[in-house]
Motif scaffolding. Sequence first.
Motif, PDB file in Angstrom:
ATOM      1  N   TYR A 270       0.942  -1.234   0.103  1.00  0.00           N
ATOM      2  CA  TYR A 270       0.012   0.070  -0.035  1.00  0.00           C
ATOM      3  C   TYR A 270       0.942   1.401  -0.167  1.00  0.00           C
ATOM      4  CZ  TYR A 270      -4.061   2.841   1.401  1.00  0.00           C
ATOM      5  OH  TYR A 270      -5.115   3.745   1.262  1.00  0.00           O
ATOM      6  N   ASP A 271       0.732   2.210  -1.006  1.00  0.00           N
ATOM      7  CA  ASP A 271       1.506   3.155  -1.082  1.00  0.00           C
ATOM      8  C   ASP A 271       0.770   4.703  -1.277  1.00  0.00           C
ATOM      9  OD1 ASP A 271       0.689   3.110  -3.829  1.00  0.00           O
ATOM     10  OD2 ASP A 271       2.583   2.249  -4.619  1.00  0.00           O
ATOM     11  N   ARG A 272       1.490   5.674  -1.626  1.00  0.00           N
ATOM     12  CA  ARG A 272       0.716   6.955  -1.737  1.00  0.00           C
ATOM     13  C   ARG A 272       0.061   6.923  -2.945  1.00  0.00           C
ATOM     14  NH1 ARG A 272       0.662  11.919   1.203  1.00  0.00           N
ATOM     15  NH2 ARG A 272      -0.958  13.016   0.259  1.00  0.00           N
ATOM     16  N   THR A 273       0.282   6.309  -3.964  1.00  0.00           N
ATOM     17  CA  THR A 273      -0.559   6.184  -5.231  1.00  0.00           C
ATOM     18  C   THR A 273      -1.849   5.507  -4.784  1.00  0.00           C
ATOM     19  OG1 THR A 273       1.319   6.034  -6.626  1.00  0.00           O
ATOM     20  CG2 THR A 273      -0.563   5.633  -7.572  1.00  0.00           C
ATOM     21  N   SER A 274      -1.791   4.330  -4.095  1.00  0.00           N
ATOM     22  CA  SER A 274      -2.929   3.625  -3.789  1.00  0.00           C
ATOM     23  C   SER A 274      -3.850   4.466  -3.000  1.00  0.00           C
ATOM     24  CB  SER A 274      -2.591   2.404  -3.130  1.00  0.00           C
ATOM     25  OG  SER A 274      -1.753   1.553  -3.907  1.00  0.00           O
ATOM     26  N   PHE A 275      -3.445   5.181  -2.153  1.00  0.00           N
ATOM     27  CA  PHE A 275      -3.961   6.199  -1.169  1.00  0.00           C
ATOM     28  C   PHE A 275      -4.576   7.077  -2.016  1.00  0.00           C
ATOM     29  CE2 PHE A 275      -3.956   9.854   1.527  1.00  0.00           C
ATOM     30  CZ  PHE A 275      -4.764   9.537   2.625  1.00  0.00           C
ATOM     31  N   ASP A 276      -3.988   7.898  -3.050  1.00  0.00           N
ATOM     32  CA  ASP A 276      -4.561   8.759  -3.517  1.00  0.00           C
ATOM     33  C   ASP A 276      -5.552   8.453  -4.590  1.00  0.00           C
ATOM     34  OD1 ASP A 276      -2.978  10.752  -2.245  1.00  0.00           O
ATOM     35  OD2 ASP A 276      -1.487  10.820  -3.756  1.00  0.00           O
ATOM     36  N   THR A 277      -5.539   7.512  -5.034  1.00  0.00           N
ATOM     37  CA  THR A 277      -6.527   6.736  -5.874  1.00  0.00           C
ATOM     38  C   THR A 277      -7.710   6.631  -5.093  1.00  0.00           C
ATOM     39  OG1 THR A 277      -4.762   5.862  -7.268  1.00  0.00           O
ATOM     40  CG2 THR A 277      -7.045   5.051  -7.549  1.00  0.00           C
ATOM     41  N   ALA A 278      -7.497   5.858  -3.982  1.00  0.00           N
ATOM     42  CA  ALA A 278      -8.792   5.568  -3.275  1.00  0.00           C
ATOM     43  C   ALA A 278      -9.475   6.940  -2.515  1.00  0.00           C
ATOM     44  CB  ALA A 278      -8.333   4.766  -2.017  1.00  0.00           C
ATOM     45  N   ARG A 279      -8.857   8.110  -2.500  1.00  0.00           N
ATOM     46  CA  ARG A 279      -9.492   9.528  -2.106  1.00  0.00           C
ATOM     47  C   ARG A 279     -10.158  10.062  -3.280  1.00  0.00           C
ATOM     48  NH1 ARG A 279      -6.562  14.138  -1.777  1.00  0.00           N
ATOM     49  NH2 ARG A 279      -4.165  13.869  -2.497  1.00  0.00           N
ATOM     50  N   SER A 280      -9.897   9.678  -4.457  1.00  0.00           N
ATOM     51  CA  SER A 280     -10.566  10.349  -5.514  1.00  0.00           C
ATOM     52  C   SER A 280     -11.885  10.188  -5.093  1.00  0.00           C
ATOM     53  CB  SER A 280     -10.157   9.683  -6.766  1.00  0.00           C
ATOM     54  OG  SER A 280     -10.602   8.460  -6.955  1.00  0.00           O
ATOM     55  N   PHE A 281     -12.734  11.165  -6.181  1.00  0.00           N
ATOM     56  CA  PHE A 281     -14.368  11.236  -5.836  1.00  0.00           C
ATOM     57  C   PHE A 281     -14.986   9.887  -5.940  1.00  0.00           C
ATOM     58  CE2 PHE A 281     -18.545  12.120  -7.554  1.00  0.00           C
ATOM     59  CZ  PHE A 281     -19.085  13.006  -6.012  1.00  0.00           C
ATOM     60  N   GLU A 282     -14.479   9.104  -6.794  1.00  0.00           N
ATOM     61  CA  GLU A 282     -14.994   7.650  -6.993  1.00  0.00           C
ATOM     62  C   GLU A 282     -14.416   6.500  -6.017  1.00  0.00           C
ATOM     63  OE1 GLU A 282     -17.454   6.324  -8.881  1.00  0.00           O
ATOM     64  OE2 GLU A 282     -17.800   8.038 -10.247  1.00  0.00           O
TER      65      GLU A 282
END
Length: 349
Positions: A270-282
């Motif tokens: 689990y990295d920052r890319t995974s995190f930022d994707t998960a906090r996108s609107f969808e």
Amino acid sequence: MEIGISTFVETTPDVQTGEVVSHAQRIREVVEEIVLADKVGLDVFGVGEHHREDFAASSPAVVLAAAASQTAKIRLTSAVTVLSSADPVRVFQDFATLDGISNGRAEIMAGRGSFIESFPLFGYDLRDYDELFDEKLELLLELQKSEKVTWSGRHRPAINNLGVYPRPVQDPLPIWIGSGGNTQSVIRAGLLGLPLVLAIIGGRPVQFAPLVELYKKAAEQAGHDVSKLSVASHSHGFLAEDTQMAADKFFPSTQQVMNKLGKERGWGHYDRTSFDTARSFEGALYVGDADTVAEKIIYLRKNVGVTRFMLHVPVGSMPHEDVMKAIELLGTEVAPKVREEISKWEAEQ
């Protein structure tokens, strides 16, 4: 539309210092968080049951009872009670006691649990995982319906016309079914006419819409009034004054926990890319300022059909003052915006 908080009362090492707060301190902090949630007008607070070193709440009812006499309106629920490894009689008694202390604000959220430490601890065989839950839920529902119970099963001694006390203020004491999105559990909740809680912690929340429809269809086929059934979601998230601050504060502890659990369960890193994707609107992370989080909750209500949203915070240990600020923002800024928008939207339907 109800809005609230859930917590597992985490006691993981501080990402920066490595220090770990004591279980006692973290439990006291959670009581303060529940009191604040009530003060800022949130609807519900849930405490999860775990039996491992990095979570402090093995007895949610006791933690909730500590806050019950200091609060006035907020509903108090487990999130979840690991019913498979518990005695349903004791669970019912504990939450009926909580219901008395809170004057009718207790709820039970029953689930299998995603951790298995309680099974060997209380002497249960994991091979009976599904059968244990089915049987114990049956007994719990009998206790909900009647003061005196006659019941027999395979995994617990029989009960022959015995009374179970105290009786709750609410009749019936609310029992929710917690599900990670398993089709069978969703259908079961519908057939029984029980309110449903979905753990939406990954992927795209809109993907849960078919499960909600399946739940309602099962309930309707069983003769239940679908309009009276509630569906809740439980999702990780965090609030701060601005979105970048919220993300930067929430990521380190979230990454630590997700990678620790990932090693146990075979997940990818689990990295920052995974995190930022998960906090996108969808995505399934509700992280940001009040407007950002409110918009995502409104979208969830309109497109998935949930009638209760529970923000799970923190994920991993975070400074208590940051968690308190997130709760304050959820109650004073997010909840009013969501309630106003959903009220207008429902009036137009």
